[in-house]
Design a protein around this motif. Structure first.
Motif, PDB file in Angstrom:
ATOM      1  N   PHE A  81       0.799  -1.221   0.000  1.00 41.71           N
ATOM      2  CA  PHE A  81       0.000   0.000   0.000  1.00 41.71           C
ATOM      3  C   PHE A  81       0.831   1.269   0.000  1.00 41.71           C
ATOM      4  N   MET A  82       2.161   1.151   0.012  1.00 36.96           N
ATOM      5  CA  MET A  82       3.001   2.317  -0.197  1.00 36.96           C
ATOM      6  C   MET A  82       3.765   2.136  -1.511  1.00 36.96           C
ATOM      7  N   ALA A  83       4.619   1.107  -1.582  1.00 33.83           N
ATOM      8  CA  ALA A  83       5.457   0.951  -2.777  1.00 33.83           C
ATOM      9  C   ALA A  83       4.615   0.676  -4.027  1.00 33.83           C
ATOM     10  N   MET A  84       3.658  -0.244  -3.938  1.00 33.87           N
ATOM     11  CA  MET A  84       2.858  -0.566  -5.134  1.00 33.87           C
ATOM     12  C   MET A  84       2.083   0.648  -5.644  1.00 33.87           C
ATOM     13  N   PRO A  85       1.328   1.355  -4.797  1.00 30.64           N
ATOM     14  CA  PRO A  85       0.642   2.549  -5.321  1.00 30.64           C
ATOM     15  C   PRO A  85       1.611   3.606  -5.838  1.00 30.64           C
ATOM     16  N   PHE A  86       2.765   3.742  -5.182  1.00 29.60           N
ATOM     17  CA  PHE A  86       3.743   4.749  -5.604  1.00 29.60           C
ATOM     18  C   PHE A  86       4.185   4.464  -7.039  1.00 29.60           C
ATOM     19  N   LEU A  87       4.611   3.212  -7.298  1.00 30.17           N
ATOM     20  CA  LEU A  87       5.115   2.919  -8.648  1.00 30.17           C
ATOM     21  C   LEU A  87       3.976   2.906  -9.656  1.00 30.17           C
ATOM     22  N   THR A  88       2.799   2.414  -9.233  1.00 29.86           N
ATOM     23  CA  THR A  88       1.666   2.400 -10.161  1.00 29.86           C
ATOM     24  C   THR A  88       1.259   3.828 -10.511  1.00 29.86           C
ATOM     25  N   GLY A  89       1.337   4.719  -9.512  1.00 34.39           N
ATOM     26  CA  GLY A  89       1.008   6.113  -9.771  1.00 34.39           C
ATOM     27  C   GLY A  89       1.965   6.735 -10.777  1.00 34.39           C
ATOM     28  N   LEU A  90       3.257   6.500 -10.585  1.00 38.35           N
ATOM     29  CA  LEU A  90       4.234   7.071 -11.516  1.00 38.35           C
ATOM     30  C   LEU A  90       4.053   6.489 -12.911  1.00 38.35           C
ATOM     31  N   ILE A  91       3.826   5.171 -12.989  1.00 43.37           N
ATOM     32  CA  ILE A  91       3.608   4.546 -14.304  1.00 43.37           C
ATOM     33  C   ILE A  91       2.381   5.160 -14.966  1.00 43.37           C
ATOM     34  N   ASN A  92       1.331   5.344 -14.165  1.00 45.96           N
ATOM     35  CA  ASN A  92       0.104   5.922 -14.703  1.00 45.96           C
ATOM     36  C   ASN A  92       0.327   7.306 -15.277  1.00 45.96           C
ATOM     37  N   ILE A  93       1.041   8.142 -14.530  1.00 44.69           N
ATOM     38  CA  ILE A  93       1.227   9.511 -14.996  1.00 44.69           C
ATOM     39  C   ILE A  93       2.128   9.523 -16.228  1.00 44.69           C
ATOM     40  N   VAL A  94       3.205   8.740 -16.190  1.00 42.91           N
ATOM     41  CA  VAL A  94       4.285   8.955 -17.147  1.00 42.91           C
ATOM     42  C   VAL A  94       4.175   8.111 -18.416  1.00 42.91           C
ATOM     43  N   VAL A  95       3.822   6.829 -18.279  1.00 41.64           N
ATOM     44  CA  VAL A  95       3.946   5.940 -19.446  1.00 41.64           C
ATOM     45  C   VAL A  95       3.116   6.399 -20.649  1.00 41.64           C
ATOM     46  N   PRO A  96       1.816   6.745 -20.487  1.00 43.75           N
ATOM     47  CA  PRO A  96       1.084   7.200 -21.683  1.00 43.75           C
ATOM     48  C   PRO A  96       1.733   8.420 -22.324  1.00 43.75           C
ATOM     49  N   LEU A  97       2.298   9.312 -21.490  1.00 42.86           N
ATOM     50  CA  LEU A  97       2.946  10.495 -22.049  1.00 42.86           C
ATOM     51  C   LEU A  97       4.233  10.108 -22.777  1.00 42.86           C
ATOM     52  N   GLN A  98       4.976   9.165 -22.199  1.00 47.10           N
ATOM     53  CA  GLN A  98       6.249   8.785 -22.816  1.00 47.10           C
ATOM     54  C   GLN A  98       6.073   8.071 -24.141  1.00 47.10           C
ATOM     55  N   ILE A  99       4.939   7.396 -24.323  1.00 46.38           N
ATOM     56  CA  ILE A  99       4.758   6.676 -25.587  1.00 46.38           C
ATOM     57  C   ILE A  99       3.857   7.461 -26.530  1.00 46.38           C
ATOM     58  N   GLY A 100       3.491   8.678 -26.156  1.00 47.21           N
ATOM     59  CA  GLY A 100       2.681   9.506 -27.053  1.00 47.21           C
ATOM     60  C   GLY A 100       1.259   9.004 -27.208  1.00 47.21           C
ATOM     61  N   ALA A 101       0.641   8.589 -26.091  1.00 49.50           N
ATOM     62  CA  ALA A 101      -0.748   8.111 -26.153  1.00 49.50           C
ATOM     63  C   ALA A 101      -1.674   9.110 -25.455  1.00 49.50           C
ATOM     64  N   ARG A 102      -2.956   9.027 -25.757  1.00 48.73           N
ATOM     65  CA  ARG A 102      -3.904   9.943 -25.114  1.00 48.73           C
ATOM     66  C   ARG A 102      -4.325   9.443 -23.740  1.00 48.73           C
ATOM     67  N   ASP A 103      -4.304   8.150 -23.519  1.00 48.24           N
ATOM     68  CA  ASP A 103      -4.627   7.589 -22.204  1.00 48.24           C
ATOM     69  C   ASP A 103      -4.143   6.143 -22.210  1.00 48.24           C
ATOM     70  N   VAL A 104      -4.409   5.436 -21.115  1.00 47.28           N
ATOM     71  CA  VAL A 104      -4.098   4.006 -21.106  1.00 47.28           C
ATOM     72  C   VAL A 104      -5.145   3.285 -21.956  1.00 47.28           C
ATOM     73  N   ALA A 105      -4.920   1.989 -22.208  1.00 48.69           N
ATOM     74  CA  ALA A 105      -5.841   1.252 -23.080  1.00 48.69           C
ATOM     75  C   ALA A 105      -7.223   1.125 -22.440  1.00 48.69           C
ATOM     76  N   PHE A 106      -7.259   0.901 -21.121  1.00 47.04           N
ATOM     77  CA  PHE A 106      -8.544   0.681 -20.451  1.00 47.04           C
ATOM     78  C   PHE A 106      -8.707   1.679 -19.300  1.00 47.04           C
ATOM     79  N   PRO A 107      -9.143   2.894 -19.600  1.00 46.38           N
ATOM     80  CA  PRO A 107      -9.209   3.921 -18.549  1.00 46.38           C
ATOM     81  C   PRO A 107     -10.188   3.564 -17.431  1.00 46.38           C
ATOM     82  N   PHE A 108     -11.310   2.971 -17.785  1.00 48.42           N
ATOM     83  CA  PHE A 108     -12.295   2.598 -16.766  1.00 48.42           C
ATOM     84  C   PHE A 108     -11.696   1.558 -15.821  1.00 48.42           C
ATOM     85  N   LEU A 109     -11.081   0.538 -16.414  1.00 49.86           N
ATOM     86  CA  LEU A 109     -10.446  -0.516 -15.620  1.00 49.86           C
ATOM     87  C   LEU A 109      -9.331   0.058 -14.742  1.00 49.86           C
ATOM     88  N   ASN A 110      -8.659   1.066 -15.291  1.00 50.32           N
ATOM     89  CA  ASN A 110      -7.599   1.733 -14.543  1.00 50.32           C
ATOM     90  C   ASN A 110      -8.156   2.324 -13.252  1.00 50.32           C
TER      91      ASN A 110
END
Lengths: 655, 212
Positions: A114-143
């Motif tokens: 509940f600290m490390a997992m949310p921390f890394l998931t949060g960073l992945i969420n913010i950064v990965v779509p931006l780094q690959i030039g996407a508008r959002d993740v594939a499944f925003p609702f599921l996210n």
């Protein structure tokens, strides 16, 4: 069986004054937050802008918030333990054993899940779509569902302080101790259901990130043009998808044992507790890399940016990441060398463990060579990175020591092990997340963090880390077992007092970080990031505004090279094609993910307290909500028309 | 990988959608298909671990009866036939849906549902019979792992039946469109996946049991 299962007035924490004070603090803090939100009239914006959001950037920020809250709680547990052990020579200290055991169990569970997992998931969420030039993740609702499931799990752990007790079986919940015959009551069930609910969220996050990276990359971004953080997110997601089923299975079996009287891991009746150790660590070891790999990705981004150089050995870093991902599934037995495997089996797993040091060493050299002859800027993220490199190597060396089975026979279950894994996870994961936090904070919030307070936080943390954990190595050699509530060896106490002083330094580090957030927020005008590129960045996320628009990029960029943004800055005469679509489709916001998370929380609570009717109702509610979404005639998309770009921007800003 | 062009687009709900929406939804269908494969892989691992647990625990009968000798191969054979033919009829349903013959599809979905429900009925009577003989899951580690492995498969079949019923109603109410067609196709993947798992169960639980 009564209407409320085994819930009763005796579930309240009157057994220990410290637990009661903790529970009271938690309830008061919750009430104060509710009062503040009501008083400020924040309910409506809170629901509209945050709770109902499916925007990956906002979900990422909520993950970071959750991680921050749980870091405070997990650290409070750590302080309590350090104080107890500093005091408890030939005395009881101030914590009763029953409570001390809950604290170390909660500390590990909270920090990992509940600290490390949310921390890394949060960073992945913010950064990965931006780094690959996407508008959002594939499944925003599921996210959003994943986030609220993680939140539900965290809420169950927090609730255990107020209603009932938490597990006393450690964060691994080893049977037979975690079985009913030794640990009746709701404690272990709190652990099981918190982990199961949050684990379901993590599995779905893994699937989501994997599909996002594989199918939503901007045109031209081949796999070998992906930024290294995206690579590590990819490998971490693969590990999540393939490792979490083992945790789900072992925890569900333990739940069956405890709730329905099965005999998976019991002492008698054909139970086999070794099977638990195997299943748990088949998840548990990859989990270590789920935590560490994204941090490696962050260090890679930070080192390249602040050395103003292309990453040295990008290809070898990619392969090292992938190799670590594969090897992480081949070493689980080193967590229980002493539990009766034959010498040959131990040797195989010992050697496999040592082999992991090779790709990890490759990475360290790659980072060092990236810095070599670079024009280095010593910003806060760079401080965390350099601190990591020095400290992590020590942890790696002690890991290779523990990988030798005969040595492990001497050191296992001692505080040497505690020192070792804190030495891996604090620099290897947490420092990385801190580096990523200060590196990407301007992208997410639109202003930079204060550097002075950031560096103060770093110095306090790293000093505190050494003072707190180096003594534990020595204590391990002196034979001190982990998880001691009190002891009678006078020689241990000076080192335990030293460790407690280290924890106070870390407390100062956390205080600096809170001050840093406040100071930065206060000076947000002068720290404002107007260009979207505060660090002279190299990758796509710095090509868009800070914070980005809900659709991230007006026009999806075409990628020509690794480090596309740096390539564009360096390529003389490069002119981007003009024009952008005037209609963009984005997923609609929804309150359903929160409602699903809330139902999962109620389901978990009902299972813990044996309130069967409520559990069934919560499950049926989730089923009804999911079914209802299948019948909507709506496309689930909102269409944004950008006729006048500036007006659209203004409209978004005001909403 | 399936391409979206092979899906019919005849439902009522997509008629008012813009080109952008349709494009997004076609992409969403491709991504959901990929995501569902990953989910199945993840689920397959749960079954792999349950199989491993059964392998480790099948003989840990303690003071209880010998699990493997209790199993009825004939009943399991009937169950196998029911489930395999339900997979075949589901395949027919998918083909009919692709060809946009909704009535035929509904018919085959109904047949699939009945076959699946019959399978589940057999499984439940088997479980009841074992419990009546004093061989419930709380008797020994061996029986715990048997009930959990076979029962987890049964739970999946139950979930599949619920999903099938919902899809049936959706097809009646909404009509055949890209989203629904793709969703039913994913249900098909799920249903065939459960078949494969059952083959494993038939082999490693029932045939192995008959050898005991």
């Amino acid at each position: 069986m009564t209407f409320l299962g085994r819930l009763g007035i005796d579930s309240l924490p009157f057994y220990s004054p410290v637990a009661f004070a903790g529970a009271a603090t938690e309830v008061l803090a919750a009430l104060m937050i509710l009062a503040l939100v009501t008083w400020k009239g924040w309910w409506k914006p809170l629901f509209r802008d945050w709770i109902a959001t499916v925007d990956h950037k906002k979900i990422g920020i909520m993950y970071l918030f959750l991680a921050g809250v749980m870091l405070l709680r997990g650290f409070a547990d750590a302080m309590l333990m350090r104080l107890q052990q500093a005091m408890a020579l030939n005395s009881d200290g101030y914590l009763p054993p029953e409570h001390f055991n809950q604290i170390f169990s909660a500390h590990g569970t909270i920090m990992i899940f509940f600290m490390a997992m949310p921390f890394l998931t949060g960073l992945i969420n913010i950064v990965v779509p931006l780094q690959i030039g996407a508008r959002d993740v594939a499944f925003p609702f599921l996210n959003a569902v994943s986030f609220w499931l993680t939140g539900a799990g965290a809420a169950l752990v927090l609730l255990s302080l107020v209603i009932g007790k938490f597990s006393t079986a450690g964060w691994t919940a080893y049977p037979p101790f975690s079985e009913n015959s030794f640990t009746p009551g709701p404690g272990v069930d709190y652990w099981i259901w918190a982990v199961l609910v949050a684990g379901a969220g993590s599995t779905m996050t893994g699937i989501n990130v994997l599909v996002t990276i594989l199918m939503r990359r901007a045109p031209g971004m081949s796999l070998m043009r992906m930024p290294l953080f995206t690579w590590t997110a990819l490998v971490t997601s693969i590990l999540m998808v393939f490792a979490f089923p083992a945790l789900t299975t072992s925890s569900a079996m333990l739940a069956l044992d405890r709730t329905l009287g099965f005999h998976f891991f019991t002492n008698g009746d054909g139970g086999n507790m070794m099977n638990y150790a195997n299943l748990f660590w088949i998840w548990g070891h990859p989990e270590v890399y789920i935590l560490i790999l994204p941090a490696f990705g962050i260090y890679s981004e930070v080192v390249a940016t602040f050395s103003d150089k292309r990453l040295f050995g990008y290809t070898s870093l990619v392969f090292a990441t992938a190799v670590i991902g594969v090897l992480s599934f081949t070493v689980w037995l080193h967590h229980f060398f002493t539990m009766g495997a034959s010498a040959n089996v131990n040797a195989v797993f010992g050697i496999a463990t040592m082999i992991i040091a090779v790709p990890t060493g490759v990475k360290v050299f790659d980072w060092l060579f990236t810095m070599y002859r670079g024009s280095i800027r010593l910003t806060t993220p760079m401080y965390w990175t350099i601190g990591f490199m020095v400290t992590f190597v020590i942890g790696g060396a002690t890991g290779v020591l523990l990988a030798i089975p005969p040595v492990d026979f001497l050191m296992h279950n001692s505080v040497f092990l505690v020192a070792h894994f804190h030495n891996m996870l604090i620099p290897g994961a947490l420092f990385g997340f801190f580096a990523g936090f200060s590196y990407w904070f301007p992208k997410a919030f639109g202003y930079r963090l204060d550097e002075t307070w950031g560096k103060r936080a770093f110095w306090a943390w790293i000093t505190g880390f050494y003072i707190a954990f180096m003594p534990l190595y020595a204590l391990g050699f002196m034979g001190m077992p982990r998880r001691m509530e009190h002891y009678d060896v006078a020689g241990w106490q000076p080192l335990l007092i030293t460790a407690a002083i280290g924890a106070v330094f870390i407390l100062a580090g956390i205080a600096c970080q809170i001050v840093q957030l406040y100071v930065s927020w206060k000076n947000r005008e002068s720290l404002c990031d107007t260009t979207g590129d505060p660090w002279d960045g190299r990758t796509l996320e710095w090509m868009t505004s800070s914070p980005p628009k809900p659709w991230n990029f007006d026009r999806i960029p075409t990628v020509h090279s690794l480090d596309e943004f740096a390539w564009r800055k360096e390529t003389a005469g490069f002119v981007d094609e003009p024009g952008a679509p005037d209609v963009i489709a984005l997923p609609k916001d929804s309150l359903l993910p929160m409602a699903i998370g809330a139902s999962a929380f109620i389901f978990g609570f009902a299972m813990i307290w044996h309130i069967w009717w409520l559990a069934i109702m919560a499950l049926l509610t989730i089923l009804a909500m999911l079914t209802a979404t299948g019948f909507t005639r709506d496309s689930g998309l909102r269409i944004i028309r950008i006729e006048n770009r500036d007006a659209a921007r203004a409209e978004v800003a005001s909403s | 990988m399936t391409t979206t062009s092979s899906y019919p687009d005849r439902g009522s709900r997509g008629s008012g959608w813009t080109a952008v929406e349709k494009e997004e939804l076609e992409r969403a269908v491709r991504e959901r298909q990929a995501g569902f494969w990953l989910y199945l892989l993840s689920d397959a691992l749960i079954f792999a671990l349950l199989f491993a647990t059964w392998a480790v625990m099948a003989d840990r009968i303690a003071t209880g009866p010998d699990t493997r000798s209790l199993l009825d191969l004939n009943k399991a054979f009937v169950e196998t036939m029911l489930l395999l033919s339900s997979s075949f009829t589901f395949g027919l349903a998918t083909l009919e849906l692709r060809a946009d013959r909704v009535r035929n599809c509904l018919l085959w979905m109904a047949v699939t549902f009945l076959l699946g429900a019959a399978f589940l009925g057999f499984e439940l009577t088997e479980f009841m019979g074992l419990i009546d003989q004093g061989a419930g899951p709380d008797v020994s580690g061996s029986l715990s792992s048997f009930f959990t492995l076979v029962g987890t498969h049964g739970l999946h079949v139950t979930a599949g039946l619920v999903w099938l019923a919902v899809s049936f109603i959706q097809l009646l109410v909404i009509g055949n469109d890209i989203q629904l067609c793709a969703r039913i196709e994913r249900l098909g993947m799920f249903w065939h996946f459960l078949d494969i798992v059952w083959i494993g169960i038939f082999t490693f639980v029932y045939l192995w049991g008959a050898a005991a």
